[in-house]
Design a protein around this motif. Structure first.
Motif, PDB file in Angstrom:
ATOM      1  N   ASN A  97       9.693 -16.281 -76.689  1.00  0.00           N
ATOM      2  CA  ASN A  97      10.906 -16.899 -76.173  1.00  0.00           C
ATOM      3  C   ASN A  97      10.595 -18.337 -75.790  1.00  0.00           C
ATOM      4  OD1 ASN A  97      13.321 -17.557 -75.013  1.00  0.00           O
ATOM      5  ND2 ASN A  97      13.199 -16.071 -73.371  1.00  0.00           N
ATOM      6  N   ARG A  98      11.195 -19.271 -76.480  1.00  0.00           N
ATOM      7  CA  ARG A  98      10.977 -20.691 -76.207  1.00  0.00           C
ATOM      8  C   ARG A  98      12.301 -21.294 -75.779  1.00  0.00           C
ATOM      9  NH1 ARG A  98       6.812 -23.303 -80.258  1.00  0.00           N
ATOM     10  NH2 ARG A  98       7.896 -25.073 -79.373  1.00  0.00           N
ATOM     11  N   ASP A  99      12.556 -21.280 -74.486  1.00  0.00           N
ATOM     12  CA  ASP A  99      13.814 -21.754 -73.927  1.00  0.00           C
ATOM     13  C   ASP A  99      13.517 -22.954 -73.034  1.00  0.00           C
ATOM     14  OD1 ASP A  99      16.153 -22.116 -72.392  1.00  0.00           O
ATOM     15  OD2 ASP A  99      16.631 -19.969 -72.468  1.00  0.00           O
ATOM     16  N   GLU A 100      13.806 -24.151 -73.524  1.00  0.00           N
ATOM     17  CA  GLU A 100      13.495 -25.375 -72.787  1.00  0.00           C
ATOM     18  C   GLU A 100      14.228 -25.431 -71.456  1.00  0.00           C
ATOM     19  OE1 GLU A 100      13.546 -30.230 -73.328  1.00  0.00           O
ATOM     20  OE2 GLU A 100      14.116 -28.964 -75.014  1.00  0.00           O
ATOM     21  N   PHE A 101      15.451 -24.944 -71.410  1.00  0.00           N
ATOM     22  CA  PHE A 101      16.203 -24.923 -70.155  1.00  0.00           C
ATOM     23  C   PHE A 101      15.480 -24.100 -69.093  1.00  0.00           C
ATOM     24  CE2 PHE A 101      19.260 -22.310 -67.709  1.00  0.00           C
ATOM     25  CZ  PHE A 101      19.690 -23.283 -66.818  1.00  0.00           C
ATOM     26  N   VAL A 102      15.023 -22.918 -69.459  1.00  0.00           N
ATOM     27  CA  VAL A 102      14.304 -22.063 -68.509  1.00  0.00           C
ATOM     28  C   VAL A 102      13.008 -22.740 -68.072  1.00  0.00           C
ATOM     29  CG1 VAL A 102      13.121 -19.842 -68.247  1.00  0.00           C
ATOM     30  CG2 VAL A 102      15.372 -19.940 -69.320  1.00  0.00           C
ATOM     31  N   LEU A 103      12.358 -23.424 -68.985  1.00  0.00           N
ATOM     32  CA  LEU A 103      11.142 -24.161 -68.645  1.00  0.00           C
ATOM     33  C   LEU A 103      11.440 -25.248 -67.608  1.00  0.00           C
ATOM     34  CD1 LEU A 103       8.121 -24.497 -69.240  1.00  0.00           C
ATOM     35  CD2 LEU A 103       8.779 -26.061 -71.089  1.00  0.00           C
ATOM     36  N   LYS A 104      12.542 -25.958 -67.781  1.00  0.00           N
ATOM     37  CA  LYS A 104      12.934 -26.971 -66.804  1.00  0.00           C
ATOM     38  C   LYS A 104      13.190 -26.330 -65.441  1.00  0.00           C
ATOM     39  CE  LYS A 104      14.896 -30.317 -70.003  1.00  0.00           C
ATOM     40  NZ  LYS A 104      16.100 -31.051 -70.411  1.00  0.00           N
ATOM     41  N   LEU A 105      13.886 -25.183 -65.430  1.00  0.00           N
ATOM     42  CA  LEU A 105      14.145 -24.492 -64.166  1.00  0.00           C
ATOM     43  C   LEU A 105      12.845 -24.146 -63.451  1.00  0.00           C
ATOM     44  CD1 LEU A 105      17.040 -21.959 -64.859  1.00  0.00           C
ATOM     45  CD2 LEU A 105      17.161 -24.170 -63.687  1.00  0.00           C
ATOM     46  N   PHE A 106      11.840 -23.754 -64.205  1.00  0.00           N
ATOM     47  CA  PHE A 106      10.552 -23.388 -63.627  1.00  0.00           C
ATOM     48  C   PHE A 106       9.971 -24.521 -62.776  1.00  0.00           C
ATOM     49  CE2 PHE A 106       5.901 -23.137 -63.831  1.00  0.00           C
ATOM     50  CZ  PHE A 106       5.694 -21.866 -63.304  1.00  0.00           C
TER      51      PHE A 106
END
Length: 181
Positions: A97-106
């Motif tokens: 799963n490569r979700d840039e939005f979720v990465l930003k949230l992290f």
């Protein structure tokens, strides 16, 4: 474990449905396949050449208009066998799963970060638009149970995509509720 070339199997699967040109295959990634897998022109054509060199597909030249030549690809019996083997082999790993939005949230530490509401709202709008698009596709492609059963695998992945987008938008609504209170 070596990565398998999934693009090869997608192209074999598309060609198992009907003979297609490279352009037609590319259009499939813009439409149906694009709902869950992406491939670029620069990936598709070299893969077709490799598949033909491996004996999985062949092509015939079709003349369009006065001079335009198009290669129309089709499966060989070897290609059909490879596709069937892949379809009937268990998938024993989860997708990456490569979700840039979720990465930003992290990387956001503070609930009061000024960008938080904006980026969550933007994602909500994007996922809600995609959910509406998928629901419309389902209604257009599968208006009856007979239509669903005629191409059941396609129906299942479309239903899965609708469920995925519904869950994602529900989660984003919950997040928005928490950060706007």
């Amino acid at each position: 474990m070596a990565r398998k070339n999934t693009l090869r199997y997608i192209l074999l699967g598309l060609l198992s449905k009907k003979k297609m040109s490279g352009y037609d295959l590319r259009q499939s990634f813009q439409n149906e396949i694009g709902e869950f897998w992406q491939a670029q022109h620069s990936q598709i054509y070299p893969e077709l050449a490799k598949m033909e060199a491996s004996g999985l597909i062949t092509h015939a030249i079709k003349i369009s208009g006065e001079k335009l030549e198009k290669k129309i690809y089709q499966l060989t019996s070897e290609g059909t066998s490879v596709l069937q083997e892949w379809i009937h082999t268990a998938t024993d790993e989860l997708p990456v799963n490569r979700d840039e939005f979720v990465l930003k949230l992290f990387f956001i530490s503070d609930i009061h970060d000024p960008a938080l509401i904006e980026i969550v709202q933007q994602q909500y709008d994007l996922h809600e638009a995609k959910r509406h698009h998928l629901v419309a596709r389902e209604r257009a492609l599968f208006p009856t149970q007979a239509a669903q059963e005629a191409n059941y695998g396609h129906y299942l992945i479309l239903a899965h995509a609708i469920n995925r987008e519904t869950e994602y938008t529900n989660w984003l609504q919950d997040v928005l509720g928490k950060i706007t209170d």
